[in-house]
Design a protein around this motif. Structure first.
Motif, mmCIF file in Angstrom:
data_model
loop_
_atom_site.group_PDB
_atom_site.id
_atom_site.type_symbol
_atom_site.label_atom_id
_atom_site.label_comp_id
_atom_site.label_asym_id
_atom_site.label_seq_id
_atom_site.Cartn_x
_atom_site.Cartn_y
_atom_site.Cartn_z
ATOM 1 N N GLU A 1 28.199 -18.941 62.468
ATOM 2 C CA GLU A 1 27.316 -19.877 61.762
ATOM 3 C C GLU A 1 26.637 -20.823 62.749
ATOM 4 O OE1 GLU A 1 30.222 -21.461 59.081
ATOM 5 O OE2 GLU A 1 29.535 -20.200 57.410
ATOM 6 N N ARG A 2 27.367 -21.231 63.792
ATOM 7 C CA ARG A 2 26.768 -22.115 64.803
ATOM 8 C C ARG A 2 25.645 -21.389 65.550
ATOM 9 N NH1 ARG A 2 26.632 -22.969 69.994
ATOM 10 N NH2 ARG A 2 27.969 -21.146 70.403
ATOM 11 N N CYS A 3 25.859 -20.111 65.885
ATOM 12 C CA CYS A 3 24.831 -19.332 66.582
ATOM 13 C C CYS A 3 23.573 -19.211 65.721
ATOM 14 C CB CYS A 3 25.367 -17.945 66.932
ATOM 15 S SG CYS A 3 26.637 -17.907 68.212
ATOM 16 N N MET A 4 23.751 -18.969 64.428
ATOM 17 C CA MET A 4 22.598 -18.861 63.540
ATOM 18 C C MET A 4 21.858 -20.193 63.437
ATOM 19 S SD MET A 4 23.678 -16.333 60.397
ATOM 20 C CE MET A 4 25.084 -17.297 59.871
ATOM 21 N N THR A 5 22.603 -21.285 63.332
ATOM 22 C CA THR A 5 21.981 -22.611 63.246
ATOM 23 C C THR A 5 21.197 -22.923 64.510
ATOM 24 O OG1 THR A 5 23.760 -23.396 61.799
ATOM 25 C CG2 THR A 5 22.436 -25.064 62.919
ATOM 26 N N TYR A 6 21.771 -22.599 65.653
ATOM 27 C CA TYR A 6 21.091 -22.818 66.939
ATOM 28 C C TYR A 6 19.755 -22.072 66.965
ATOM 29 C CZ TYR A 6 20.149 -22.423 71.965
ATOM 30 O OH TYR A 6 19.559 -22.445 73.208
ATOM 31 N N LEU A 7 19.762 -20.817 66.541
ATOM 32 C CA LEU A 7 18.546 -20.016 66.586
ATOM 33 C C LEU A 7 17.494 -20.519 65.599
ATOM 34 C CD1 LEU A 7 20.085 -16.418 66.866
ATOM 35 C CD2 LEU A 7 18.949 -17.720 68.674
ATOM 36 N N LYS B 1 45.988 -6.864 69.955
ATOM 37 C CA LYS B 1 46.881 -5.806 70.425
ATOM 38 C C LYS B 1 46.401 -5.207 71.735
ATOM 39 C CE LYS B 1 48.581 -4.458 65.846
ATOM 40 N NZ LYS B 1 48.657 -3.375 64.833
ATOM 41 N N PHE B 2 45.098 -5.257 71.977
ATOM 42 C CA PHE B 2 44.534 -4.662 73.182
ATOM 43 C C PHE B 2 43.931 -5.715 74.115
ATOM 44 C CE2 PHE B 2 44.217 -1.680 69.638
ATOM 45 C CZ PHE B 2 44.968 -0.619 70.128
ATOM 46 N N GLY B 3 44.155 -7.000 73.806
ATOM 47 C CA GLY B 3 43.603 -8.057 74.646
ATOM 48 C C GLY B 3 42.093 -8.070 74.654
ATOM 49 N N ALA B 4 41.485 -7.690 73.547
ATOM 50 C CA ALA B 4 40.021 -7.616 73.491
ATOM 51 C C ALA B 4 39.405 -9.001 73.395
ATOM 52 C CB ALA B 4 39.593 -6.776 72.286
ATOM 53 N N LYS B 5 38.258 -9.155 74.044
ATOM 54 C CA LYS B 5 37.462 -10.370 73.878
ATOM 55 C C LYS B 5 36.686 -10.267 72.558
ATOM 56 C CE LYS B 5 36.648 -11.474 78.777
ATOM 57 N NZ LYS B 5 37.440 -10.389 79.407
ATOM 58 N N ILE B 6 36.656 -11.340 71.797
ATOM 59 C CA ILE B 6 35.857 -11.401 70.576
ATOM 60 C C ILE B 6 34.628 -12.244 70.866
ATOM 61 C CG2 ILE B 6 35.789 -12.097 68.161
ATOM 62 C CD1 ILE B 6 38.798 -11.745 68.033
ATOM 63 N N ILE B 7 33.445 -11.639 70.720
ATOM 64 C CA ILE B 7 32.191 -12.353 70.982
ATOM 65 C C ILE B 7 31.468 -12.563 69.653
ATOM 66 C CG2 ILE B 7 29.959 -12.292 72.153
ATOM 67 C CD1 ILE B 7 31.170 -10.722 74.359
ATOM 68 N N PRO B 8 31.441 -13.796 69.149
ATOM 69 C CA PRO B 8 30.673 -14.075 67.924
ATOM 70 C C PRO B 8 29.176 -14.019 68.242
ATOM 71 C CG PRO B 8 32.275 -15.819 68.428
ATOM 72 C CD PRO B 8 32.129 -14.991 69.653
ATOM 73 N N PHE B 9 28.388 -13.548 67.306
ATOM 74 C CA PHE B 9 26.944 -13.556 67.520
ATOM 75 C C PHE B 9 26.238 -13.838 66.196
ATOM 76 C CE2 PHE B 9 27.714 -9.165 66.287
ATOM 77 C CZ PHE B 9 26.624 -8.825 65.508
ATOM 78 N N GLY B 10 25.065 -14.412 66.317
ATOM 79 C CA GLY B 10 24.245 -14.705 65.154
ATOM 80 C C GLY B 10 22.870 -14.089 65.310
ATOM 81 N N VAL B 11 22.278 -13.685 64.181
ATOM 82 C CA VAL B 11 20.948 -13.076 64.179
ATOM 83 C C VAL B 11 20.113 -13.760 63.109
ATOM 84 C CG1 VAL B 11 19.667 -10.909 64.098
ATOM 85 C CG2 VAL B 11 22.090 -10.896 64.722
ATOM 86 N N VAL B 12 18.892 -14.141 63.463
ATOM 87 C CA VAL B 12 17.968 -14.695 62.480
ATOM 88 C C VAL B 12 16.612 -14.031 62.661
ATOM 89 C CG1 VAL B 12 19.155 -16.933 62.470
ATOM 90 C CG2 VAL B 12 17.158 -16.612 63.924
ATOM 91 N N GLU C 1 19.777 -15.723 49.226
ATOM 92 C CA GLU C 1 21.027 -15.606 49.982
ATOM 93 C C GLU C 1 20.791 -15.324 51.456
ATOM 94 O OE1 GLU C 1 23.869 -13.897 46.362
ATOM 95 O OE2 GLU C 1 23.173 -12.545 47.946
ATOM 96 N N VAL C 2 19.593 -15.587 51.960
ATOM 97 C CA VAL C 2 19.300 -15.331 53.363
ATOM 98 C C VAL C 2 20.210 -16.171 54.250
ATOM 99 C CG1 VAL C 2 17.440 -17.059 53.395
ATOM 100 C CG2 VAL C 2 17.470 -15.204 55.085
ATOM 101 N N TYR C 3 20.790 -15.512 55.274
ATOM 102 C CA TYR C 3 21.692 -16.135 56.262
ATOM 103 C C TYR C 3 22.982 -16.669 55.646
ATOM 104 C CZ TYR C 3 17.359 -15.938 58.887
ATOM 105 O OH TYR C 3 16.195 -15.505 59.468
ATOM 106 N N LYS C 4 23.336 -16.172 54.488
ATOM 107 C CA LYS C 4 24.599 -16.562 53.886
ATOM 108 C C LYS C 4 25.641 -15.502 54.204
ATOM 109 C CE LYS C 4 26.709 -17.874 49.462
ATOM 110 N NZ LYS C 4 26.484 -18.050 47.991
ATOM 111 N N LEU C 5 26.806 -15.931 54.685
ATOM 112 C CA LEU C 5 27.873 -15.003 55.032
ATOM 113 C C LEU C 5 28.696 -14.652 53.799
ATOM 114 C CD1 LEU C 5 29.187 -16.479 58.427
ATOM 115 C CD2 LEU C 5 27.357 -14.810 58.032
ATOM 116 N N PHE C 6 29.045 -13.365 53.696
ATOM 117 C CA PHE C 6 29.890 -12.883 52.606
ATOM 118 C C PHE C 6 31.133 -12.222 53.196
ATOM 119 C CE2 PHE C 6 25.694 -13.211 50.767
ATOM 120 C CZ PHE C 6 25.932 -13.782 49.530
ATOM 121 N N TRP C 7 31.875 -12.999 53.943
ATOM 122 C CA TRP C 7 33.063 -12.468 54.591
ATOM 123 C C TRP C 7 34.247 -12.505 53.642
ATOM 124 C CZ3 TRP C 7 33.513 -13.951 60.453
ATOM 125 C CH2 TRP C 7 32.311 -13.607 61.094
#
Length: 678
Positions: free
Chosen positions: A639-645, A532-543, A514-520
């Motif tokens: 998932e795109r960030c992980m694939t790139y890495l 509600k607070f106008g926060a920026k959402i920054i997606p990130f991937g780690v490999v 199950e390596v690099y498999k998301l369980f969201w």
């Protein structure tokens, strides 16, 4: 002899016990003072003020300057000599070196151990004084106030301060005798918000022990200090020390106490400054206070932190400590195996750091993980970094971020400085990616990452099979908080940089294959909360976890073994008991530890994608369907960030540990190792 640098307050007793302030002004460089600012003058005479990142040069960070053990001895003797024959009753004093403290700082009352001088926190005063209002209790040498009257004195102070500031907790730090007095006060005042910090508490002092020590003191001449000083020179071959050792072995009193008496004389070095009658009184006071605390401890409702020394515990009984732990409903025990009897006077132990790591510091009725958080000092970060140095060297992490125009750059140039920011990504095996990321964010950008972590890292049921809380100190030091909707809400409201792993423990403790498999989860509220607070959402991937470990004994394997299956279920049930009805994915995850085998170390890669704006979209994202679309977008970006890495790391010439080691040998161990072309 210099007078102690303390300001004495009479509290509820009149006193003429004042000393001049001999505290010298201390200066700190940019490394040790996180609030330091430097200035440069403009040609027109104006000034520009710039803030220095205190974490930029942690390699050169030093421990905060504090008084030495020699200073302690000087001031103790000053106290004893100044008391004279008529020192008066016990009284409070506030150390001058505490200086200015933070707004709304809670009161900290220090109750001394068997020395009674009130100087036991002398090495902790400056750091504690930044976040507490410190009062120390002093017993003059000639004072013979019984324990019940001392408790009444402390109670009057506690009730007065509680009446003045009812929404603020009162901390009581007690050592040995002081710990027993603190328990007595807490038992009599269950309606007052007290936080007890007890160092080596004594809750049962047997008559045999008391009679042994008292009998030995009775046969000594009045100049007990001289005898003790001779005894402490035993290893240097002084003849009187040998006689003293023989006397300890042969006297009837010594036979009653056994090796306990040697520990008593060898470790309680403070006793050599007191006359014999004072020592005898201290022992009687200890007996009385411990007996009272032992009979009342079942009434204590206060939050309690017990600190135990591993060496030279001449009065502690493990069974009593365990009973105390089980009796007190809000109790945590921390053990320091390499420390001795005088816990707060030893090098390497910082009480404020302990309070911070255990999340015992609060300014209100309940702990606020946002407003009550105290960031690490540069030296604390240095020690934390050193504890993670082997892991960091093995991982040699590569950080990538994305500029507003979509350009990928190395390190954190693409990370916005101002929050609120919500970083959403995938969990690595065992969650090993957060530690190096937190260090890197502080050192490069002075940005604390507030990671939303599993609640098991913050609370533990008495007698539970859950891990000891001290193993999570490093995670809590860098600002981790229990994952919950309310904590996410508070963090974003405070404009913090927050790290969220929707996959939680299921992703961090995944199974074979199950390596690099998301369980969201199917749905998540973090998008609507961020909007509600106008926060920026920054997606990130780690490999990179597959370059370090391989799972060989996973959850499915463990559930086939009855013993492990029952243990996992018991641990999970303990956590379920502690989470107090918390709902969601976190509550549906069994806790276990996968079996792994190491590989020839590869490298970690962390890639922060382009921020997703929610500012101005609050009305739009109130709609669950539109919020779900953004949720799926974030997941797709991770998932795109992980694939790139995974693709780019194939061209990294330093992915393997061997070329990285050769690079370090050629360019120095502090050099930055290159990676693939961007």
């Amino acid at each position: 002899m210099a007078a102690p640098s303390l300001c004495i307050a009479d509290g509820f007793f009149p006193t003429d016990f004042f000393y001049r302030n001999s505290t010298r002004r201390l200066t700190y460089d940019r490394v040790t003072n996180p609030k330091l600012r430097f200035h440069r003058r403009l040609r027109n005479g104006g000034r520009v003020t710039a803030t220095v990142n205190p974490y930029s040069y942690t390699e050169a960070a030093r421990p905060e300057e504090r008084k030495s053990l020699n200073d302690f001895w000087v001031e103790v003797r000053g106290f004893v000599n100044s008391d004279g024959g008529d020192g008066g009753p016990p009284r409070w004093f506030s150390p001058l070196e505490c200086g200015a403290r933070a707004p709304e700082s809670p009161l900290l009352l220090y109750l001394p151990g068997i020395d009674g001088t009130g100087l036991g926190l002398i090495r902790q005063h400056r750091m504690l004084g930044e976040v507490f209002d410190i009062w120390c209790l002093h017993f003059p040498v000639s004072d013979r106030t019984p324990a019940r009257d001392i408790v009444k004195l402390i109670e009057r102070t506690v009730r007065s301060e509680f009446f003045r500031l009812p929404n603020r907790p009162i901390y009581i730090v007690g050592e040995s005798i002081g710990a027993s007095l603190a328990l007595d006060v807490a038992a009599s005042n269950p309606d007052i918000d007290l936080v007890l910090i007890l160092a080596n508490p004594v809750t049962r002092f047997s008559n045999i022990t008391l009679q042994s020590v008292s009998s030995l003191l009775e046969i000594f001449p009045d100049r007990v200090p001289s005898l003790l000083e001779e005894y402490f020179r035993f290893e240097q071959g002084y003849p009187f020390a040998a006689m003293f050792e023989t006397m300890l072995n042969e006297t009837d009193a010594a036979q009653m106490g056994g090796g306990l008496l040697r520990n008593f004389f060898a470790t309680s070095t403070l006793l050599k400054i007191f006359p014999k009658d004072t020592l005898l009184w201290k022992l009687q006071l200890l007996k009385s206070a411990s007996a009272s605390a032992n009979s009342h401890m079942y009434s204590v409702k206060a939050q309690t932190l017990i600190l135990l020394s591993g060496r030279d515990q001449w009065l502690l009984n493990k069974e009593d400590i365990e009973r105390l732990h089980c009796t007190l409903p809000k109790c945590e025990i921390r053990k320091y195996e390499n420390n001795g009897q005088l816990l707060f006077l030893e090098d390497g132990l910082d009480l404020l750091t302990i309070i911070k790591c255990s999340y015992y510091y609060r300014r209100g009725k309940s702990l606020d993980y946002v407003s009550d958080y105290i960031p690490p000092t540069p030296f604390e970060l240095k020690e934390y970094e050193e504890s993670q140095r082997l892991l960091t060297a093995v991982m040699s992490p590569v950080f990538l971020s994305t500029l507003d125009n979509g350009t990928i750059v190395r390190s954190l140039a693409g990370i916005p400085s101002e929050g609120p920011i919500l970083y959403v990504g995938n969990h690595m095996l065992l969650g090993t990616e957060l530690r190096p990321a937190a260090i890197h964010f502080l050192k490069e950008r002075n940005i604390p990452l507030r990671g939303l972590a599993h609640p098991v890292m913050f609370t533990r049921k008495t007698g539970s099979k859950l891990p000891d809380m001290q193993m999570f100190d490093s995670v809590r030091m860098i600002g981790a908080v229990p994952v919950s909707n309310i904590n996410l809400y508070k963090l974003l409201r405070s404009k913090a940089h927050v790290v969220l792993y929707p996959g939680g423990v299921r992703e961090a403790l995944h199974r074979k294959g199950e390596v690099y498999k998301l369980f969201w989860p199917e749905n998540s509220e973090f998008v609507r909360t961020a909007s509600k607070f106008g926060a920026k959402i920054i997606p990130f991937g780690v490999v990179g976890e597959d370059d370090l470990f391989e799972v060989v004994f996973d959850y499915n394997d463990q559930m086939k073994i009855p013993f492990l299956k029952n243990l996992i279920k018991e641990i999970t049930e303990d956590y379920t008991y502690l989470r107090n009805g918390e709902e969601g994915e976190v509550g549906n995850q069994d806790l276990h530890m996968p079996g792994v085998i190491p590989k020839i170390p590869g490298r970690f890669y962390i890639y922060f994608g382009k921020p997703i704006e929610t500012k101005g979209r609050e009305k739009e994202l109130k709609d669950k369907e539109r919020a779900h679309e953004v949720y799926l977008q974030v997941k797709s970006e991770v998932e795109r960030c992980m694939t790139y890495l995974k693709i780019k790391r194939e061209s990294d010439p330093y992915r393997n540990i061997l070329p990285r080691s050769l690079y370090h040998l050629a360019h120095g161990f502090s050099s930055q190792i290159p990676t693939f072309d961007l």
